[in-house]
Scaffold this active site. Structure first.
Site, mmCIF file in Angstrom:
data_model
loop_
_atom_site.group_PDB
_atom_site.id
_atom_site.type_symbol
_atom_site.label_atom_id
_atom_site.label_comp_id
_atom_site.label_asym_id
_atom_site.label_seq_id
_atom_site.Cartn_x
_atom_site.Cartn_y
_atom_site.Cartn_z
ATOM 1 N N ASP A 147 -31.427 15.383 -53.688
ATOM 2 C CA ASP A 147 -31.655 16.132 -52.447
ATOM 3 C C ASP A 147 -32.807 15.560 -51.631
ATOM 4 O O ASP A 147 -32.655 15.307 -50.430
ATOM 5 C CB ASP A 147 -31.945 17.612 -52.762
ATOM 6 N N GLY A 152 -26.000 24.785 -52.058
ATOM 7 C CA GLY A 152 -25.875 23.383 -52.419
ATOM 8 C C GLY A 152 -26.041 22.435 -51.244
ATOM 9 O O GLY A 152 -25.717 21.259 -51.340
ATOM 10 N N LEU A 153 -26.552 22.964 -50.103
ATOM 11 C CA LEU A 153 -26.690 22.098 -48.929
ATOM 12 C C LEU A 153 -28.116 21.558 -48.766
ATOM 13 O O LEU A 153 -28.447 20.989 -47.738
ATOM 14 C CB LEU A 153 -26.241 22.833 -47.658
ATOM 15 N N ALA A 203 -35.085 21.399 -49.871
ATOM 16 C CA ALA A 203 -35.639 20.048 -49.736
ATOM 17 C C ALA A 203 -35.845 19.701 -48.266
ATOM 18 O O ALA A 203 -36.844 19.081 -47.887
ATOM 19 C CB ALA A 203 -34.699 19.030 -50.394
ATOM 20 N N ALA A 204 -34.912 20.119 -47.424
ATOM 21 C CA ALA A 204 -35.013 19.778 -45.995
ATOM 22 C C ALA A 204 -36.203 20.473 -45.341
ATOM 23 O O ALA A 204 -36.934 19.861 -44.552
ATOM 24 C CB ALA A 204 -33.713 20.147 -45.275
ATOM 25 N N PRO A 250 -27.313 26.529 -44.307
ATOM 26 C CA PRO A 250 -27.094 27.712 -45.131
ATOM 27 C C PRO A 250 -27.894 27.603 -46.430
ATOM 28 O O PRO A 250 -27.936 26.531 -47.040
ATOM 29 C CB PRO A 250 -25.588 27.688 -45.417
ATOM 30 N N SER A 304 -31.124 22.991 -48.506
ATOM 31 C CA SER A 304 -32.013 23.565 -47.497
ATOM 32 C C SER A 304 -33.480 23.550 -47.943
ATOM 33 O O SER A 304 -34.361 23.290 -47.119
ATOM 34 C CB SER A 304 -31.564 24.968 -47.099
HETATM 35 O O1 PMV Z 1 -24.236 22.337 -55.496
HETATM 36 P P1 PMV Z 1 -25.375 21.441 -55.761
HETATM 37 O O2 PMV Z 1 -25.668 20.506 -54.652
HETATM 38 O O3 PMV Z 1 -26.581 22.139 -56.344
HETATM 39 O O4 PMV Z 1 -24.856 20.450 -56.878
HETATM 40 C C1 PMV Z 1 -24.731 20.681 -58.230
HETATM 41 C C2 PMV Z 1 -24.337 19.356 -58.805
HETATM 42 C C3 PMV Z 1 -24.111 19.315 -60.286
HETATM 43 O O5 PMV Z 1 -23.710 17.996 -60.570
HETATM 44 C C4 PMV Z 1 -23.012 20.252 -60.698
HETATM 45 C C5 PMV Z 1 -25.360 19.659 -61.055
HETATM 46 C C6 PMV Z 1 -26.477 18.644 -60.961
HETATM 47 O O6 PMV Z 1 -27.615 19.015 -61.339
HETATM 48 O O7 PMV Z 1 -26.261 17.508 -60.576
#
Ligand code: PMV
Length: 316
Positions: free
Chosen positions: A152, A103-104, A108-109, A99, A106
């Site tokens: 990532d 925050g998964l 970078a992958a 998705p 994608s």
């Molecule tokens: O949801 P993601 O994987 O983009 O993680 C954000 C993680 C935070 O610690 C909130 C921000 C960061 O830059 O590390």
């Protein structure tokens, strides 16, 4: 030249330490191998390097001067690393079931998969160490993320848990192995939340009350360190407890939400060993650690509690 080369890379989630990682505390991120980005390279019949992304309806030439285009950058970084004067004509087809914008990992992958496929296609497969792919992927990540943390690109190329500490002059990035396979569910609240905004809001609260927030960040750091030990020891029960502790601290930071907490409660009621939000919070994803064989029951409970999508992944 080979007829066709395909490479893939997994998604990622943050398991412990989000937000506190921005303030120098350790965090742990893990690969989500069940969702992947893939890139396939074949010879082109027309001049140039053409990108085809059928899911996005994109078909375009990737030009070396397109510095703000992630995939053009990925491809021409490979060219620069090989010192070839020109790349052969080729078509790169990319697709992903990770998705996007959740925050998964994608972006970078997709970059890592493209870098691997292109390097192999042009006969430079020997360059393809994880370190090399990760370094190039990091450069691509900079286009959209400014100064990415480096989590990532590391997780999606090594496809291993990563213990990460943001520090000067170089971040500490250590991959490590888990002693026992662990089954995790990743459930999407369906609520989009802007990482930048939540991170900014935490910063405001920290500035207003540094003593309280420094103590919360330090607690996350202790939890992440203990979690690494539990992962390396294969202690799923302990990890579950640590997930609960981290969720409680994240609630104090005000980055949780009603939707996230409903999913966390549903997972625990259905037998999960632990559950917490993952990433920036106030929406996005939560994760639940489940015993083998219990993923269906917990997954159903998550959907019943409002999850828009539940992925199952086994960390090995
Ligand atoms: O949801 P993601 O994987 O983009 O993680 C954000 C993680 C935070 O610690 C909130 C921000 C960061 O830059 O590390």
């Amino acid at each position: 030249m080979p007829l066709s080369i395909t490479a893939t890379a997994p998604g990622k989630v943050i398991l412990f330490g989000e937000h506190a990682v921005v303030y120098g505390q350790p965090a742990i991120a893990i690969p989500v191998s069940q969702v992947r980005a893939r890139a396939t390279v074949v010879a082109g019949r027309q001049p140039g390097v053409r990108l085809f992304a059928p899911d996005l309806g994109v078909s375009k030439l990737l030009r070396e001067e397109d510095r703000d285009d992630a995939l053009a950058t990925a491809v021409y970084l490979v060219k620069a690393a090989t010192h070839l004067p020109n790349l052969p004509d080729m078509i790169i087809t990319v697709g992903s079931d990770i998705p996007i914008a959740s925050g998964l990992g994608s972006g970078a992958a997709i970059a890592a998969a493209a870098i691997r496929a292109v390097a192999q296609f042009i006969g430079f497969g020997h360059l393809l160490s994880n370190e090399w792919v990760s370094t190039l992927t990091y450069e691509v990540e900079k286009i959209h993320h400014g100064t990415p943390s480096g989590i990532d690109n590391t997780v999606v190329t090594y496809e291993q848990p990563v213990y990460f500490v943001r520090q000067q002059p170089h971040n500490r990035i250590e991959t490590f192995a888990v002693a026992q396979p662990l089954t995790l569910l990743v459930a999407d609240t369906g609520v989009r939340s802007a990482t930048k905004r939540v991170v900014g809001d935490v910063r405001q609260q920290w500035e207003a009350d540094p003593a309280t927030f420094d103590a919360l960040f330090a607690a996350c750091g202790r939890i992440a360190l203990a979690a690494r030990q539990a992962l390396e020891a294969g202690d799923a029960g302990r990890l579950g407890v640590l997930m609960q502790e981290n969720q409680a601290v994240l609630e104090k930071m005000t980055v949780s939400s009603a939707e996230l907490e409903r999913l966390v409660a549903a997972a625990l009621a259905a037998g999960a060993l632990g559950a917490k939000l993952s990433g920036a919070g106030r929406g996005g994803n939560m994760i639940a650690l489940v015993r083998e064989g219990e993923e269906t029951a917990v997954s159903q409970a998550l959907y019943a509690a409002g999850a828009q999508n539940v992925l199952t992944t086994v960390l090995r």
